[in-house]
Design a protein around this motif. Structure first.
Motif, mmCIF file in Angstrom:
data_model
loop_
_atom_site.group_PDB
_atom_site.id
_atom_site.type_symbol
_atom_site.label_atom_id
_atom_site.label_comp_id
_atom_site.label_asym_id
_atom_site.label_seq_id
_atom_site.Cartn_x
_atom_site.Cartn_y
_atom_site.Cartn_z
ATOM 1 N N PHE A 6 2.698 1.420 -3.574
ATOM 2 C CA PHE A 6 1.980 1.537 -4.840
ATOM 3 C C PHE A 6 0.631 2.238 -4.732
ATOM 4 N N PHE A 7 0.010 2.204 -3.565
ATOM 5 C CA PHE A 7 -1.323 2.786 -3.462
ATOM 6 C C PHE A 7 -1.347 3.925 -2.440
ATOM 7 N N SER A 8 -0.240 4.681 -2.380
ATOM 8 C CA SER A 8 -0.138 5.677 -1.318
ATOM 9 C C SER A 8 -1.177 6.787 -1.494
ATOM 10 N N SER A 9 -1.685 6.975 -2.725
ATOM 11 C CA SER A 9 -2.653 8.052 -2.922
ATOM 12 C C SER A 9 -3.962 7.760 -2.206
ATOM 13 N N LYS A 10 -4.231 6.472 -2.000
ATOM 14 C CA LYS A 10 -5.518 6.121 -1.382
ATOM 15 C C LYS A 10 -5.439 6.093 0.148
ATOM 16 N N THR A 23 -5.665 -0.638 0.676
ATOM 17 C CA THR A 23 -6.050 -1.384 -0.516
ATOM 18 C C THR A 23 -5.757 -2.865 -0.300
ATOM 19 N N ASP A 71 0.826 -1.213 0.000
ATOM 20 C CA ASP A 71 0.000 0.000 0.000
ATOM 21 C C ASP A 71 0.854 1.254 0.000
ATOM 22 N N ASP A 79 -8.047 -8.192 -3.931
ATOM 23 C CA ASP A 79 -7.993 -7.417 -2.697
ATOM 24 C C ASP A 79 -9.345 -7.396 -1.998
#
Lengths: 546, 273
Positions: free
Chosen positions: A371-375, A380, A368, A485
């Motif tokens: 790769f998914f730090s914006s969320k 995620t 997370d 996920d």
């Protein structure tokens, strides 16, 4: 006396003892399966509805479920037997409960009137009542009218049609609104994370206004249409009278299905029975899982088992191959084998905790952040999901696969291995062409055992991604199709949840039995297919009889 | 070493039986081998195997003849804890030197085992196994190899219509000849046979012996056997081993009629063993 002594001495008694042990085990298994079978299959059947008149003039409209004799104590201290009857009165919204025990002594009369109707509703369970009249197309139809039930059916169809149209419209509205909510989300994110970038925020807000203006008329129109459908449906309703005489107005859009059990012959009842089984298999659950189908749970279970097999089989086979073919046999390999055998005995909840700590918090959390730090802070992969649950279970079943594969590898004749090597094959060629095909039955045995163990496991799943009600399946038509996920539903957990966590345990009992039956059925099916595959391979690779 | 051949005409008269005139293909020098430390299974074995002849190893059980045979294609390498000293060379090249590729060696030195060990696949697949793992991919070429190997092993006529049937459906003798064909498919120089007929009935045995007889022109064959008649029938040269030592190596006709050593005579006349 002498005979008895010789009987013991000869050891014949042990035949009895061992046979008894087998008989007892078999009896227990058969007993369990038959209970689940009988209760599970019976629950789809449409029982007749009785009108029960009591001596105190109260009336119940109910399905009679079971009779039980209880021992009571009278005031004088004497005990006496008393027959009690469990009836399903349904109408939860009126009576507060679905089931009731009544005293058989107090019954004065039981009748099965033809015109009792059972309504399965989207909410509040069943409604058992007499239909008085129907409001449809602005007219009031009475039960004695000609073709009343045909009109009733068409009214019901109309309300269903309206309902689905309304749902489609709502979806359309959602689609129209989604760009706006996207921008709104962006604005709020900006305001939280970068409040100093006022220019950009201003720009976004302007965009939002423009969009709003563009789609305003569209929204207006859709809302009007929806409103119209709601009004239309509110004008299709029936007036019904419950057993105790209460009159209820029942909008037909709240009805899922209706039938008149006392008026049905065996064929139509069988039809209903099959329809119900079908619905159970393919539909989504309703009423906090106590009604409707279990399709998401079936899907989740099967997908999880398949994912688990995909994860565990290559690893287990490779590990066993190295351990048997490449590793130098000695103290270390013995130690590793011992450790693997012991891993199989670790309680499953321990694996669950490991999965939570390692897979979800550590691996998922790291992914997370990378790769998914914006969320973030919304996780995620850093939360339970079908991927982590499958991986946890594959860890749990790894020892089984390793041990079974090892046995399969050991069963490959040494003569064949030597023969391949003597022909100039490298070790890997020998393994790939001789060992692996010959060990395939053993490997499949491992898969079978892993599936049996994995499909029925609940405890580790509860903390790695199973939920009571998953809003979406882990597979759909939007890219990338498999959403590993996502949280998922599982039959084993479904049984636990419906049977022991639901607010209305008695109403959900049939669901528990049918789900248990289904779970057993799925495990058996998965096993059987693996067994057939194994037998086929065994035949193919049967070793030389010579 | 000059061997005086007195009884040349009494047995297999047509064969040359002068060991000194033969071209040596395989040679061992002072080979010692231990399965367990300090227990020598082979003791100081020195032998020169002639090219394109049939050489038989005879001797009582446990004398190390199979062990010696398995040294020639390094099958003993697989056994943990084994240690070997001495030199074994083929065409003058030390086969135990690190430069030797094991797969190349085993391609050159084929082996037929005591118990027939066809792989659980089709007959064609069995024979093509060797060429395939050695890098031949073309079907036509493989077909050719399979056919010629099966013809050489006297099996072609029996199986040509059912090449895709499972090899396990063949009879015991056919299975063993299939294993010979499988070894031949690699086009080896030397074929090692470890008691190839010991588990077969007399008819199958004689068929195997016929096959060996046909192969002697093109291949060097080393055969381990318990059966002295068989050694006398099929081999040009015979080595008698006992307790890990090479007692006598001589032309078969000589060894069976006029052995040089007392021990050999005792063994072949059945005084022990």
């Amino acid at each position: 006396m002498k005979k008895i002594i010789t009987f013991w001495k000869k050891g014949d008694s042990y035949i009895l003892l061992t046979a008894g042990g087998l008989l007892f085990s078999l009896a227990m298994v058969i007993f369990m399966i038959s209970i689940i079978l009988i209760k599970g299959f019976a629950s789809f059947y449409a029982n007749d509805v009785a009108e029960i008149k009591m001596k105190d003039n109260s009336i119940y409209l109910a399905e009679i479920l079971e009779t039980e004799e209880v021992v009571l104590q009278s005031e004088s201290g004497k005990t006496y037997n008393q027959k009690q009857i469990n009836i399903k009165i349904a109408n939860r919204d009126i009576f507060d409960q679905d089931f009731k025990w009544i005293n058989s002594n107090e019954i004065s009369k039981i009748e099965y009137p033809q015109n009792v109707t059972v309504f399965e509703r989207w909410e509040y369970g069943n409604l058992i009542a007499y239909v008085k009249n129907l409001n449809y197309n602005g007219k009031v139809y009475q039960t004695r009218d000609k073709d009343f039930w045909d009109i009733f059916s068409s009214a019901f169809e109309k309300s269903e049609e309206n309902k689905s149209e309304k749902e489609n419209l709502e979806e359309e509205l959602n689609d129209v609104l989604s760009p706006i909510s996207e921008i709104q989300r962006e604005i709020s994110l900006m305001e939280i994370n970068f409040p100093w970038k006022t220019k950009e925020i201003e720009k976004l807000k302007q965009q939002e206004e423009i969009l709003q203006a563009e789609i305003n008329s569209q929204i207006e129109q859709l809302n009007q249409k929806i409103e119209q459908k709601v009004i239309e449906n509110s004008e299709i309703y029936a007036t019904v009278q419950a057993g105790d005489g209460t009159e209820i107005t029942l909008p037909l859009e709240k009805v899922y299905r209706f039938y008149r059990p006392n008026d049905m012959n065996f064929i139509s009842k069988s039809g209903l029975y099959l329809t119900r089984i079908w619905e159970f298999l393919v539909e989504e659950p309703r009423e906090s899982n106590t009604e409707g189908g279990v399709f998401p749970a079936i899907f989740g279970t099967v997908m999880m088992v398949i994912l688990m097999s995909i994860a565990v089989v290559p690893f287990g086979v490779l590990a066993a191959l190295y351990l048997n073919e490449y590793a130098k046999q000695g103290f270390v390999t013995r130690l590793i084998r011992l450790a693997i055998a012991n891993l199989a005995g670790v309680p499953s909840i321990v694996y669950g905790i490991f999965g939570l700590g390692f897979f979800i918090y550590f691996l998922g959390g790291t992914i997370d952040q990378l790769f998914f730090s914006s969320k973030l802070p919304e996780p995620t992969l850093g939360t339970g999901g079908i991927l982590w649950a499958s991986l946890t279970l594959s860890l749990l079943t790894l020892p089984v696969v390793v041990v079974a594969t090892e046995e399969g590898i050991l069963a490959v004749p040494k003569a064949n291995k030597d023969g391949a090597l003597a022909l100039g094959a490298t070790k890997w060629q020998m393994i790939r062409k001789i060992v692996l095909p010959n060990a395939m039955p053993g490997i499949l045995t491992g898969v079978i055992l892993a599936i049996s163990r994995g499909a029925g496991e609940v405890a580790p799943l509860m903390i790695t991604g199973v939920v009571k009600l998953a809003p979406t399946l882990p597979f759909d038509t939007t890219f990338p199709f498999f959403h590993l996920d996502r949280k998922f539903m599982h039959l084993g957990f479904h049984i636990y949840d419906v049977g022991f966590q639901s607010p209305n345990v008695e109403a959900s009992l049939p669901m528990v039995y049918t789900t248990a039956l289904l779970l057993i059925f799925i495990v058996i099916t998965l096993n059987l297919s693996a067994i057939f595959l194994r037998n086929y391979l065994r035949k193919k690779f049967k070793t030389s009889a010579f | 070493m000059k061997i005086n051949v007195n009884v040349q005409n009494s047995l297999s008269a047509s064969y040359t039986t002068d060991l000194s005139k033969e071209k040596t293909i395989l040679e061992t020098k002072n080979v010692d081998l231990c399965y367990v430390p300090q227990v020598k299974t082979l003791k100081n074995v020195t032998i020169q195997i002639p090219e394109k002849k049939v050489t038989a190893f005879i001797g009582p059980s446990g004398c190390g003849k199979s062990t010696l045979l398995r040294c020639f294609n390094r099958m003993n390498d697989l056994i943990p804890g084994i240690s070997m000293k001495g030199l074994i060379s083929i065409d003058g090249i030390d086969i135990y030197s690190p430069e030797i590729k094991l797969e190349e060696l085993r391609k050159k030195v084929g082996m037929v085992f005591q118990k027939s060990n066809p792989f659980p696949m089709g007959i064609w697949e069995n024979v093509a196994f060797g060429p395939k793992v050695n890098g031949i991919k073309e079907k036509a070429e493989l077909d050719e190899i399979v056919e010629s190997a099966l013809i050489q092993a006297d099996l072609w006529n029996e199986v040509k219509d059912r090449l895709n049937n499972s090899a396990l459906d063949l009879s015991g003798g056919q299975q063993q000849r299939l294993c010979i064909a499988r070894a031949l498919a690699n086009k080896p120089e030397i074929i090692l046979m470890d008691e190839p007929a010991s588990a077969l009935d007399p008819i199958s045995t004689s068929k195997i012996e016929e096959t060996i007889d046909e192969l002697r022109e093109n291949y060097t064959i080393i055969i381990v056997t318990h059966n002295m008649q068989q050694a006398a029938r099929v081999s040009d040269y015979t080595a008698f081993m006992m307790t890990g030592e090479m007692v006598e190596f001589n032309a078969t006709s000589k060894l069976f009629t006029n052995p040089e050593k007392k021990l050999t005579e005792d063994y072949i006349t059945g005084r022990f063993g």
